[in-house]
Write a protein that holds these residues in place. Structure first.
Motif, PDB file in Angstrom:
ATOM      1  N   UNK A   1     100.719 -41.509   8.041  1.00 43.65           N
ATOM      2  CA  UNK A   1      99.408 -40.955   8.557  1.00 43.65           C
ATOM      3  C   UNK A   1      99.897 -39.882   9.576  1.00 43.65           C
ATOM      4  N   UNK A   2     100.840 -40.194  10.530  1.00 42.10           N
ATOM      5  CA  UNK A   2     101.093 -39.631  11.638  1.00 42.10           C
ATOM      6  C   UNK A   2     102.139 -38.291  11.171  1.00 42.10           C
TER       7      UNK A   2
ATOM      8  N   UNK B   1      86.689 -38.062  10.226  1.00 40.69           N
ATOM      9  CA  UNK B   1      87.232 -39.146  11.435  1.00 40.69           C
ATOM     10  C   UNK B   1      87.242 -40.584  10.792  1.00 40.69           C
ATOM     11  N   UNK B   2      86.090 -40.889  10.393  1.00 42.44           N
ATOM     12  CA  UNK B   2      85.632 -42.424   9.713  1.00 42.44           C
ATOM     13  C   UNK B   2      86.508 -42.330   8.476  1.00 42.44           C
ATOM     14  N   UNK B   3      86.614 -41.301   7.625  1.00 39.40           N
ATOM     15  CA  UNK B   3      87.631 -41.583   6.565  1.00 39.40           C
ATOM     16  C   UNK B   3      89.202 -42.007   6.938  1.00 39.40           C
ATOM     17  N   UNK B   4      89.629 -40.922   8.034  1.00 41.53           N
ATOM     18  CA  UNK B   4      90.968 -41.237   8.313  1.00 41.53           C
ATOM     19  C   UNK B   4      91.313 -42.723   9.018  1.00 41.53           C
ATOM     20  N   UNK B   5      90.193 -43.120   9.743  1.00 42.35           N
ATOM     21  CA  UNK B   5      90.296 -44.518  10.197  1.00 42.35           C
ATOM     22  C   UNK B   5      90.178 -45.505   9.276  1.00 42.35           C
TER      23      UNK B   5
ATOM     24  N   UNK C   1      97.225 -47.365   5.099  1.00 37.46           N
ATOM     25  CA  UNK C   1      98.345 -46.589   4.916  1.00 37.46           C
ATOM     26  C   UNK C   1      99.334 -46.736   6.169  1.00 37.46           C
ATOM     27  N   UNK C   2     100.826 -46.926   5.748  1.00 34.19           N
ATOM     28  CA  UNK C   2     101.619 -46.976   6.712  1.00 34.19           C
ATOM     29  C   UNK C   2     101.524 -45.923   7.926  1.00 34.19           C
TER      30      UNK C   2
ATOM     31  N   UNK D   1      95.356 -32.761   6.848  1.00 37.31           N
ATOM     32  CA  UNK D   1      95.888 -34.388   6.738  1.00 37.31           C
ATOM     33  C   UNK D   1      95.288 -34.812   5.472  1.00 37.31           C
ATOM     34  N   UNK D   2      94.113 -34.769   5.099  1.00 40.33           N
ATOM     35  CA  UNK D   2      93.412 -35.179   3.943  1.00 40.33           C
ATOM     36  C   UNK D   2      94.211 -34.819   2.843  1.00 40.33           C
TER      37      UNK D   2
END
Length: 134
Positions: free
Chosen positions: A111-112, A96-100, A106-107, A47-48
């Motif tokens: 992300x999904x 997880x913190x970076x994704x949050x 980000x729309x 994902x990243x």
């Protein structure tokens, strides 16, 4: 100098072995939550990587994601990787913190779409979708 190089090589080997263990676990576990949890960190890295290339992701979010990716790849950890189960825990928390953080900028659909794993895991990490003003 030689002992330092040996320590770095051993550290890199331990990291690679722990990642290999996660991959083996992810493939051998029966479908369900335990299998998805074993796939969590590899899915986060995918994902990243995908979000870093997406034009809808702002620079600050890309920078946070890049730091998280470097943290995971770094042999220096708060919790040593060779400890079973809890070894990759600091990596998971940082990603997880970076994704949050990125999720606030980000729309949500971007992300999904970047998430390769079970959609329920990323939705739980991100929390409920913001109510649309309308």
């Amino acid at each position: 100098m030689r002992t330092w190089a040996m320590a770095v090589a051993v550290g890199a080997g331990v990291v690679l072995l722990s990642w290999a263990l996660l991959v083996v676990l992810a493939r051998r576990l029966p479908p369900g939550l335990p299998r998805e949890l074993a796939r969590f960190l590899p899915a986060c890295l995918t994902t990243v990587r995908r979000l870093r290339r997406h034009p809808a992701v702002p620079r600050r979010a890309k920078a946070a994601l890049a730091v998280a990716g470097l943290w995971v790849l770094s042999p220096v950890d708060l919790i040593p990787e060779f400890l079973p189960v809890i070894g990759p825990l600091d990596d998971v928390v940082v990603v997880a913190l970076a994704l949050r953080y990125a999720a606030r900028r980000v729309p949500r659909d971007v992300l999904l779409d970047a998430w390769p794993g079970d959609r329920r895991l990323i939705e739980r990490l991100l929390g409920p979708a913001p109510a649309s003003a309308g």
